[in-house]
Design a protein around this motif. Structure first.
Motif, PDB file in Angstrom:
ATOM      1  N   TYR A 257      -8.490  -1.125   4.905  1.00 44.43           N
ATOM      2  CA  TYR A 257      -8.431  -2.255   5.831  1.00 44.43           C
ATOM      3  C   TYR A 257      -7.056  -2.366   6.481  1.00 44.43           C
ATOM      4  O   TYR A 257      -6.937  -2.798   7.630  1.00 44.43           O
ATOM      5  N   CYS A 258      -6.029  -1.956   5.755  1.00 45.32           N
ATOM      6  CA  CYS A 258      -4.655  -2.000   6.279  1.00 45.32           C
ATOM      7  C   CYS A 258      -4.315  -0.796   7.161  1.00 45.32           C
ATOM      8  O   CYS A 258      -3.160  -0.649   7.577  1.00 45.32           O
ATOM      9  N   ARG A 259      -5.279   0.067   7.419  1.00 41.00           N
ATOM     10  CA  ARG A 259      -5.086   1.270   8.240  1.00 41.00           C
ATOM     11  C   ARG A 259      -4.058   2.227   7.641  1.00 41.00           C
ATOM     12  O   ARG A 259      -3.256   2.836   8.355  1.00 41.00           O
ATOM     13  N   PHE A 288       3.106  -3.662   6.625  1.00 40.54           N
ATOM     14  CA  PHE A 288       3.450  -2.722   5.552  1.00 40.54           C
ATOM     15  C   PHE A 288       4.339  -1.589   6.047  1.00 40.54           C
ATOM     16  O   PHE A 288       5.141  -1.049   5.273  1.00 40.54           O
ATOM     17  N   SER A 289       4.227  -1.230   7.316  1.00 42.36           N
ATOM     18  CA  SER A 289       5.142  -0.237   7.885  1.00 42.36           C
ATOM     19  C   SER A 289       6.564  -0.784   7.919  1.00 42.36           C
ATOM     20  O   SER A 289       7.533  -0.078   7.596  1.00 42.36           O
ATOM     21  N   GLU A 290       6.708  -2.055   8.316  1.00 38.70           N
ATOM     22  CA  GLU A 290       8.022  -2.701   8.302  1.00 38.70           C
ATOM     23  C   GLU A 290       8.531  -2.871   6.876  1.00 38.70           C
ATOM     24  O   GLU A 290       9.715  -2.659   6.592  1.00 38.70           O
ATOM     25  N   ALA A 291       7.632  -3.256   5.974  1.00 38.32           N
ATOM     26  CA  ALA A 291       8.024  -3.484   4.578  1.00 38.32           C
ATOM     27  C   ALA A 291       8.550  -2.198   3.944  1.00 38.32           C
ATOM     28  O   ALA A 291       9.497  -2.240   3.139  1.00 38.32           O
ATOM     29  N   ALA A 292       7.979  -1.049   4.313  1.00 35.80           N
ATOM     30  CA  ALA A 292       8.429   0.229   3.756  1.00 35.80           C
ATOM     31  C   ALA A 292       9.867   0.533   4.148  1.00 35.80           C
ATOM     32  O   ALA A 292      10.661   1.035   3.334  1.00 35.80           O
ATOM     33  N   VAL A 293      10.217   0.209   5.394  1.00 36.06           N
ATOM     34  CA  VAL A 293      11.589   0.447   5.868  1.00 36.06           C
ATOM     35  C   VAL A 293      12.560  -0.523   5.203  1.00 36.06           C
ATOM     36  O   VAL A 293      13.629  -0.128   4.718  1.00 36.06           O
ATOM     37  N   LEU A 322       4.998   5.538   1.205  1.00 37.59           N
ATOM     38  CA  LEU A 322       5.644   4.363   0.624  1.00 37.59           C
ATOM     39  C   LEU A 322       4.936   3.080   1.060  1.00 37.59           C
ATOM     40  O   LEU A 322       4.732   2.163   0.256  1.00 37.59           O
ATOM     41  N   ALA A 323       4.536   2.998   2.341  1.00 37.73           N
ATOM     42  CA  ALA A 323       3.793   1.830   2.828  1.00 37.73           C
ATOM     43  C   ALA A 323       2.459   1.699   2.095  1.00 37.73           C
ATOM     44  O   ALA A 323       2.036   0.593   1.718  1.00 37.73           O
ATOM     45  N   HIS A 324       1.794   2.821   1.882  1.00 42.99           N
ATOM     46  CA  HIS A 324       0.528   2.834   1.144  1.00 42.99           C
ATOM     47  C   HIS A 324       0.733   2.343  -0.291  1.00 42.99           C
ATOM     48  O   HIS A 324      -0.062   1.543  -0.812  1.00 42.99           O
ATOM     49  N   LYS A 325       1.792   2.787  -0.912  1.00 40.21           N
ATOM     50  CA  LYS A 325       2.086   2.390  -2.297  1.00 40.21           C
ATOM     51  C   LYS A 325       2.417   0.898  -2.384  1.00 40.21           C
ATOM     52  O   LYS A 325       2.021   0.209  -3.331  1.00 40.21           O
ATOM     53  N   LEU A 326       3.130   0.383  -1.377  1.00 41.96           N
ATOM     54  CA  LEU A 326       3.438  -1.052  -1.346  1.00 41.96           C
ATOM     55  C   LEU A 326       2.168  -1.883  -1.164  1.00 41.96           C
ATOM     56  O   LEU A 326       2.034  -2.955  -1.752  1.00 41.96           O
TER      57      LEU A 326
END
Length: 348
Positions: A257-259, A288-293, A322-326
């Protein structure tokens, strides 16, 4: 993909627009008992379906005008089905397409148990989610103004002006003086004036949204913020775009769902690329892309983990992993109702 499979005596498909709605009601044998174009008036709608109220379900495609109809059906205890727009290929695949045909196809999908369903976001938090999305739109408009200033600076090959921050007004003053042409100065002054106005709006709006989140679900909000790098805005975005983590039976459903996963196209044992990149929530993908950075900033353990991923997968893919793991960590945090533990995160 999930389908609405419950059977009803009557199936009502609606091709919904802002001012009109085309209704098609089918009985259990698939016979058309009503086919009519009406105004989007709640009283007219309830009056027309009154003879079939004993056992009827209503279905519409997920477009921007579905809120009032979903709330009306909820108040009247009428089963309401929201069709997933990208999955409803049957509507767009026919030779002829008009409101009458679309309403009939929606009713047929509903009657046959083949209606792909989208999530009906509850009305009590829906307006706050929309306001948060509006805040994202305003923030991007502000970013466009800053990009225009920077591009203008590069056009004239001038020295770096530094970062324009919302937290400090001093670095906004005198930005136009960086340029010598009075017309260019006027253009930059316009940008700065708009940026200052956006800053006031955003600061006030973000504080108000944070206060509302504490009323809706304070525990989940603060659990999300226990993750390094997830601050107020990312926490709000994730909280309101998810709403209820229990609507995802598995963590795989959530990350899809989060792509954050690729969907393979396979036939007869042959893989032919991937598809479905736009199916899912774009706001969670961004969050989540922003959160990974941001997770990497001031986090030596995270930097060490990313370096390990880079050696194996490359720089770009390492951030995606990393975004996927978060996202998986967020799912477990909300599901188990516990705070984030970094040592557990890297141990898994």
């Amino acid at each position: 993909m999930r389908f609405y499979t419950k059977q009803h005596k009557f199936s009502c498909g609606i091709d919904l627009h802002a001012r009109t709605m085309y209704l098609c009601i089918l009985d259990q044998e698939g016979k058309i008992v009503l086919h009519r174009d009406i105004k989007t008036d709640p009283d007219i709608f309830l009056k027309i379906i009154a003879p079939y109220r004993e056992d009827i379900a209503v279905a519409v495609e997920c477009i921007f005008v579905w809120y009032w109809l979903a709330d009306l059906c909820s108040n009247e205890n009428i089963p309401f089905v929201l069709g997933h727009a990208l999955y409803m290929k049957a509507i767009h695949g026919g030779k002829a397409k008009n409101d009458k045909v679309d309403a009939y196809k929606i009713a047929t999908l509903l009657r046959g148990g083949m209606m792909p369903i989208a999530y009906i976001y509850p009305s009590d938090m829906r307006s706050t989610r929309d306001l948060l999305r509006r805040r994202t739109h305003l923030a991007r408009k502000r970013a466009e103004l800053i990009a225009h200033i920077q591009n203008t600076n590069h056009q004239y090959n001038l020295s770096d002006m530094g970062r324009i921050s919302r937290k400090c007004d001093r670095n906004k003053a005198g930005v136009s003086g960086h340029f010598t042409d009075p017309v260019v100065q006027k253009s930059i002054d316009l940008d700065i004036s708009l940026i200052e106005h956006y800053d006031k709006l955003l600061n006030s709006l973000e504080q108000e949204l944070s206060n509302i989140a504490k009323v809706h679900d304070a525990d989940s909000y603060f659990r999300l913020r226990s993750i390094h790098g997830i601050g107020r805005i990312l926490g709000l975005t994730i909280l309101y775009e998810i709403h209820d983590i229990n609507r995802f039976p598995r963590v795989q459903d959530f990350v899809s769902y989060c792509r954050l996963v690729k969907c393979a196209k396979e036939s007869a044992g042959k893989i032919m690329g991937s598809s479905g990149k736009k199916i899912g929530n774009a706001h969670l993908k961004w969050a989540f892309s922003e959160a990974a950075v941001l997770f990497l900033r001031g986090n030596p353990e995270a930097m060490k983990y990313k370096a390990k991923l880079e050696r194996k997968h490359g720089k770009a893919k390492s951030l995606t992993i990393l975004a996927h793991k978060l996202a998986r960590a967020v799912y477990n945090i909300l599901k188990k109702k516990e705070v984030f533990h970094q040592e557990v995160f890297f141990a898994n």
